[in-house]
Design a protein around this motif. Structure first.
Motif: not given
Length: 116
Positions: A82-110
């Motif tokens: 993430m470059n040129s970050l802005k205050p509006e980028d402030t948030a908890v970020y999550y990653c998720r694995g995806n398949w056509i049939s669904g996705s992994t559960p949400w984790g704790q984020g960062t």
């Protein structure tokens, strides 16, 4: 069940850079795609960026031109630069694995905090 763990968040000044990591418990190519999302009002987690098994990259309009998603197959890890970050980028970020049939559960984020 496969597990994804986010890390790398922190406090940065506006205009600064930060790199997030998404470590998976298995082969990242077992997913059709891995995406990054961020917490929004109403317990929504809109899409930020994703990379597919084939290497295609996708970005939300707010991220395009500033963020870069990448993967390291040897480390089974996906990154969000993430470059040129802005205050509006402030948030908890999550990653998720995806398949056509669904996705992994949400984790704790960062947590990403961008100061003015």
């Amino acid at each position: 069940q496969v597990q994804l763990v986010e890390s790398g968040g922190g406090l940065v000044q506006a205009g600064g850079s930060l790199t997030l990591s998404c470590a998976t418990s298995g082969n990242i190519d077992s997913f059709d795609s891995i995406g990054w999302y961020r917490q929004a009002p109403g317990n929504k987690r809109p899409f930020v960026a994703a990379v597919t098994k084939g290497g295609a990259r996708m970005y939300a309009d707010s991220a395009k031109g500033r963020f870069t998603i990448s993967r390291d197959n040897a480390k089974n890890t996906v990154y969000l630069q993430m470059n040129s970050l802005k205050p509006e980028d402030t948030a908890v970020y999550y990653c998720r694995g995806n398949w056509i049939s669904g996705s992994t559960p949400w984790g704790q984020g960062t947590q990403v905090t961008v100061s003015s």
